[in-house]
Design an enzyme around this catalytic site. Structure first.
Site, PDB file in Angstrom:
ATOM      1  N   ASP A 125       0.807  -1.234   0.000  1.00 47.46           N
ATOM      2  CA  ASP A 125       0.000   0.000   0.000  1.00 47.46           C
ATOM      3  C   ASP A 125       0.835   1.278   0.000  1.00 47.46           C
ATOM      4  O   ASP A 125       0.303   2.354   0.311  1.00 47.46           O
ATOM      5  CB  ASP A 125      -0.928   0.012   1.215  1.00 47.46           C
ATOM      6  N   GLU A 126       2.120   1.209  -0.363  1.00 42.81           N
ATOM      7  CA  GLU A 126       2.960   2.404  -0.277  1.00 42.81           C
ATOM      8  C   GLU A 126       4.038   2.387  -1.352  1.00 42.81           C
ATOM      9  O   GLU A 126       4.603   1.336  -1.649  1.00 42.81           O
ATOM     10  CB  GLU A 126       3.608   2.456   1.112  1.00 42.81           C
TER      11      GLU A 126
END
Length: 395
Positions: A125-126
């Site tokens: 998610d990053e």
């Protein structure tokens, strides 16, 4: 990405928007029951009252993530579900669905790559993105491109993200937390004293709980207080490498480039059980879980184009002690049967008298499938032979 797992679930269950929701544990019978939809029904048609509540949860699972309404009650990731139930009993609990999260992860990263190809993948998610040479990347301090990315990601996935724009990765990471959710923060070099120094030291990526506790014992709680300490003092108290690094980061210095290609060291899968399992009494259940973990690791390797030679296992006992073992085989593999067979040999080398809380499987010493290293014949310098496991595993 903003509350990534929770946000993906809200796309499936829009009726839960605005409600406290926690994601954690595996799929349970009650989760299957609510998906038993009448013909023509959709997941969005499931009434809110049909979803399981945290107050009814029994087990030792932990929270993977929580929606922002749940976080207001002090509920957060890595917290035990039973503890969270005391803080927010009315929260709805959903099982973790990593396959779905990975699908959305690939989707949002593809959107970014179409706009800004210098992207460093930092997990599901990053990411870090280098705006330097992207047309329009410097306009409005990078804010314009950040807005474009937010809109493109939302249009493609329905998900929001928060973006920090700064001269380097260190400050950009910190800035990405300033305006969550769906925010953009631009931090310039001259903002160090006003926006970075007042932050707690724990906000620096790389300063963990133990280092933070030691800093506090010296009366250092903020980044600014850390910057006020002499470099030699930090080296004397935290060691040459760590002390020097602390001095640099407290002054906002970080020369790390955005790395677009990085080779994984290993791939692993693990699961924490809802109840303790014993190698004898629960042999069949453990065997099925072990096989599934090996199959999942094999799928990960094959999907990402890797093979490995070192296969290992990880156990956590009921008293929280951890045991690990590994074995190197004579040729690279991404085969589930081979991984399970060798992992079973590793299991024979650990005590199995105590009940188990967790079981994990890992494949390391990776190489790209089809690379010269992976294809080197057995016995060559690139593929030093080790004994191959041939007997059956304990479960």
């Amino acid at each position: 990405m903003d509350a990534f797992y929770g946000s993906v679930e809200l796309l499936r269950y829009p009726q839960l928007k605005g409600l406290p929701v926690v994601i954690g544990g595996g799929r349970r019978r009650v989760d299957e029951a609510i998906r038993d939809l009448p013909e023509g029904g959709t997941l969005a048609d499931i009434p809110v009252d049909a979803f399981p509540r945290l107050k009814d949860y029994a087990g030792r699972g932990v929270i993977t993530t929580a929606t922002y309404p749940a976080r207001q009650f002090g509920v957060g990731s890595a917290m035990g579900l039973m503890k969270a139930a005391k803080l927010c009993p009315q929260a709805i609990i959903l099982p973790v669905d990593f396959d779905e999260y990975r699908r959305y992860s690939r989707a949002f990263k593809q959107v970014i790559l179409e706009v800004a190809p210098l992207m460093e993948d930092r997990g599901v998610d990053e990411v870090y993105i280098d705006f330097t040479d992207v047309p329009g990347g410097q306009r409005d301090g990078g804010r314009s491109l950040a807005r474009l990315l937010q809109k493109a990601i939302f249009d493609a996935t329905g998900l929001t993200c928060s973006i920090g724009v700064a001269p380097n990765k260190l400050i950009a990471k910190m800035a990405s937390e300033f305006e969550k959710p769906n925010g953009i923060s631009v931090v310039y070099e001259d903002d160090l004293e006003t926006r970075i120094w007042p932050l707690p030291c724990r906000k620096v990526n790389g300063i963990g709980p133990k280092a933070d506790e030691k800093l506090k014992r010296f009366g250092i709680e903020t980044v600014g207080q850390l910057a006020a300490r002499d470099r030699d003092w930090l080296v004397a108290n935290f060691g040459k490498a760590t002390g020097a690094w602390m001095h640099e980061v407290s002054w906002g210095r970080d020369n790390r480039p955005v790395v677009t290609e990085s080779e994984p060291v290993s791939m692993s899968r693990e699961t924490t059980f809802d109840r303790d399992l014993h190698a004898v009494r629960d042999r069949a259940e453990l065997g099925a879980i072990f096989t599934q973990l090996c199959e999942k690791v094999a799928e990960d390797l094959q999907r990402k184009g890797y093979v490995g030679k070192t296969i290992g296992i990880k156990l956590r006992y009921d008293d929280f002690r951890i045991a690990t073992r590994d074995q190197t085989i004579d040729r690279f593999t991404a085969d589930a049967k081979t991984i399970r067979q060798t992992g079973g040999q590793c299991l024979k080398r650990v005590p199995l008298e105590r009940p188990l809380r967790l079981l994990g499987v890992r494949v390391g010493a990776l190489a790209k499938a089809g690379s010269p290293e992976a294809l080197a014949p057995v016995g060559s310098p690139r593929a030093a032979p080790e004994p191959v496991a041939t007997t059956a595993s304990l479960f």
